[in-house]
Enzyme design. Structure first.
Site, mmCIF file in Angstrom:
data_model
loop_
_atom_site.group_PDB
_atom_site.id
_atom_site.type_symbol
_atom_site.label_atom_id
_atom_site.label_comp_id
_atom_site.label_asym_id
_atom_site.label_seq_id
_atom_site.Cartn_x
_atom_site.Cartn_y
_atom_site.Cartn_z
ATOM 1 N N ASP A 65 -7.121 -2.108 4.505
ATOM 2 C CA ASP A 65 -6.678 -3.381 4.043
ATOM 3 C C ASP A 65 -6.013 -4.216 4.670
ATOM 4 O O ASP A 65 -5.660 -5.807 4.062
ATOM 5 C CB ASP A 65 -4.643 -2.761 4.013
ATOM 6 C CG ASP A 65 -4.325 -1.409 3.365
ATOM 7 O OD1 ASP A 65 -5.188 -1.138 2.477
ATOM 8 O OD2 ASP A 65 -3.015 -0.668 3.689
ATOM 9 N N ASP A 105 -1.307 -0.165 6.111
ATOM 10 C CA ASP A 105 -0.922 0.512 6.912
ATOM 11 C C ASP A 105 -2.249 -0.380 8.423
ATOM 12 O O ASP A 105 -2.320 1.031 9.237
ATOM 13 C CB ASP A 105 -1.387 1.521 6.940
ATOM 14 C CG ASP A 105 -2.408 2.185 6.693
ATOM 15 O OD1 ASP A 105 -3.468 1.174 5.849
ATOM 16 O OD2 ASP A 105 -2.733 3.315 5.594
ATOM 17 N N ASP A 161 0.643 -1.342 0.223
ATOM 18 C CA ASP A 161 0.061 0.170 0.247
ATOM 19 C C ASP A 161 0.962 1.103 0.342
ATOM 20 O O ASP A 161 2.081 0.953 0.523
ATOM 21 C CB ASP A 161 -1.016 -0.149 1.161
ATOM 22 C CG ASP A 161 -1.425 1.482 1.077
ATOM 23 O OD1 ASP A 161 -2.500 1.676 0.760
ATOM 24 O OD2 ASP A 161 -1.360 1.884 2.400
#
Length: 613
Positions: A506, A502, A308
């Site tokens: 996600d 993070d 990410d």
């Protein structure tokens, strides 16, 4: 050392001294037997008890039974032959030495993990009705209580963040200045710190494929070697007797006992789990929580890492760098945007509020609607204000203007009319570039970045970091689809894909990847639950550390497997042929076990050249 380790060490030392002293005592017969049974009882009583309990519980085939049969058999042989009891007692002594080394190594690894677990506060400061602080047990803090923040840390160093009235404060945070009064929204048992502790405690229960294989192997292997040893002790002398030759019962019984000691699977049964446990401890020492040895094994096989962007490779601390209004002033554009984003917890919303710090409740803000992947819509003083990306502008038919500034472009429309845009930029973390470079040096074949950000911004960040593939302008659900595609592109079933996020949005991707890694995610319950590996700070280089630890751990596991099996096979053959004696058997069992344990301990002592902050 704990009390049990100290006690066992004292037993080992006393037994060694008694054996040495008895060597100079000139006695024979039953007196010699009784004297030598004293050190044997001191060093072996617990093994004999465990073997007896195993027989009673119908689970006899373990190393305690093997050691008991072998040593008692050797004592019987010594009574009938030479009266030399040293071999039998030495076998039990060295077995206990191996057990002590294993216990010490596990204890040292547990202490490393315990250091990571030392994050729960001993007390909480509750503010009473009179304004005075009172120390209470954290379990006694009820929801809705007002507390002053204690200085209990989750570990690692995260960037200091300012908090103000109405903001969420993560459990385990450190108050660096001033006094904070916080209203609790969860019980202590539901706190982030408690969940981390539970995950650490559960980590050792998740076994790797190697451990599961060794466990199954030992269950089958142990009874087989007992019967083989019995066959070696009985069949050859019976055959010799039938042939009219000297049966040599004593020699074949000695070979059978030697075979039994050699075949004891201690080195495998002890060293393999210990290697993983030491690896978990070594990782904890480096600030990396691996939830189980199965994930340690998977981590060592990773060839593709998907990142990410925001909060993982970049700091996630957005700032307004440009304001481009159309028909209203810059101040009015910021004013409208900050009002719409008033209740959002997204970092971009926070940056807009920071850019307009003098906001007052002089506007009526109603009907706030967050549209995933697009932005936020709200009614301000009767006007419909949309704040979001180009997709939102297209969805409402507002003719937006593109911007050549690098960063995240936040467009603003009022009653369907385009009123300008605001440029917000993020910054790359200090060690992201070094992390990407080091990962490629340590066997990572492909790096991929997934982000919902604009293509220009994503390409710039990915290019600066040296990312192999960049996929931008993705909705949250698109990330799962992209990971699915990457999983289908793997060259072999042995290759693994890791996703690093993070932990805020996600969780689905962390779960779908072969292994999920949460970056600095102590504030996110979703990350702690979904990720397989949790990095305890925001340093991207910890990913490199985690990969290196896993590879070294698996290398040590394989070394121990080959060492244990190789030496045993060789000495078993020599023992069956009568070439290897009981001292060789001791080395093949206890000696190899000690070597394997010492090798496993290396997992706890790994030096890493991480870049300094």
């Amino acid at each position: 050392m704990n009390k049990k380790q100290k006690k066992n060490l004292i037993r080992i030392i006393i037994t060694g001294i008694l054996l040495l002293a008895l060597h100079f005592v000139p006695v024979d017969g039953w007196i010699r037997f009784v004297l030598y049974m004293i050190p044997y009882g001191i060093i072996g009583y617990d093994i004999l008890i465990k073997a007896g309990k195993g027989i009673i519980n119908r689970q006899p085939f373990d190393e305690c039974l093997l050691m008991s049969i072998a040593t008692i058999g050797a004592i019987v042989l010594a009574v009938s032959r030479s009266g030399d009891y040293v071999e039998a007692i030495a076998v039990m002594l060295f077995y206990q030495v191996g057990e002590w080394f294993q216990s010490y190594a596990v204890g040292k690894s547990r202490r490393n993990i315990a250091d990571l677990m030392d994050i729960a506060p001993d007390y909480a400061n509750i503010m009473g009705e009179d304004g005075e602080l009172e120390e209470v047990d954290p379990d006694d803090v009820e929801i809705g209580s007002t507390i002053a923040l204690d200085t209990a840390a989750l570990t690692g160093e995260s960037m200091p963040r300012d908090v103000s009235e109405g903001m969420e404060v993560v459990s385990g945070s450190i108050n660096l200045s001033g006094l904070l009064k916080i209203q609790t929204t969860k019980e202590f048992g539901e706190s982030t710190a408690t969940k981390v502790l539970e995950l650490i405690e559960d980590a050792s229960s998740r076994k790797s494929k190697s451990e599961n294989f060794i466990t199954r192997f030992a269950r089958v292997y142990t009874p087989i070697v007992v019967f083989l040893a019995l066959a070696l002790a009985l069949i050859p002398p019976v055959v010799l007797l039938l042939m009219g030759a000297d049966s040599m019962w004593g020699d074949w019984l000695y070979r059978g006992l030697t075979f039994l000691i050699i075949s004891c699977p201690c080195a495998l049964v002890i060293s393999i789990p210990l290697s993983f446990f030491a690896g978990l401890g070594g990782a904890s020492k480096q600030g990396v929580l691996v939830k189980g040895s199965n994930y340690m094994e998977t981590l060592s096989e990773v060839k593709t890492i998907v990142f990410d962007k925001t909060g993982t490779l970049t700091k996630g601390t957005f700032t307004v760098t440009a304001v481009h209004p159309e028909t209203i002033t810059e101040e009015e554009l910021l004013h409208m945007a900050s009002h719409v984003e008033r209740y959002s917890t997204h970092p971009i919303a926070q940056s807009l509020r920071d850019a307009y710090p003098n906001e007052k409740d002089d506007c009526s803000v109603t009907d706030i609607e967050e549209i995933p992947g697009h932005g936020i819509r709200a009614i301000i003083n009767g006007k419909t204000v949309c704040v979001g990306n180009s997709k939102m502008m297209e969805s409402i038919g507002a003719k937006y203007k593109p911007c050549d500034h690098l960063g995240t472009i936040i467009h603003v429309a009022i009653n369907g009319e385009y009123e300008g845009h605001i440029v917000i930029s993020d910054t790359i973390k200090d060690h992201s570039k070094e992390a990407i470079t080091a990962l490629k040096q340590h066997g990572i074949r492909k790096t991929v970045m997934l982000t919902g950000d604009a293509k220009a911004v994503a390409d710039k960040v990915g290019g600066d970091l040296g990312i192999d593939e960049i996929r931008s302008e993705l909705l949250p659900q698109d990330k799962v689809s992209e990971v699915e595609k990457l999983l289908s592109e793997k060259r072999s079933d042995k290759e693994r894909l890791a996703f690093v996020g993070d932990g805020i949005n996600d969780a689905p991707v962390l779960s779908r990847a072969d292994i999920g890694i949460a970056m600095g995610a102590m504030g996110s319950d979703a990350a702690i639950e979904a990720a397989d590996v949790v990095l305890m700070d925001d340093n991207p280089y910890k990913i490199v550390t985690a990969i290196r630890i896993s590879k070294k751990c698996l290398r040590i596991v394989k070394e121990n497997i080959w060492l244990a099996i190789g030496v045993k096979v060789l000495v078993l053959l020599l023992g069956a042929l009568g070439i290897a004696n009981m001292w060789a058997a001791v080395f093949a069992d206890v000696g190899v076990c000690v070597i394997a344990v010492l090798n496993a301990i290396r997992c706890m002592h790994m030096d890493f050249d991480e870049p300094k902050s």
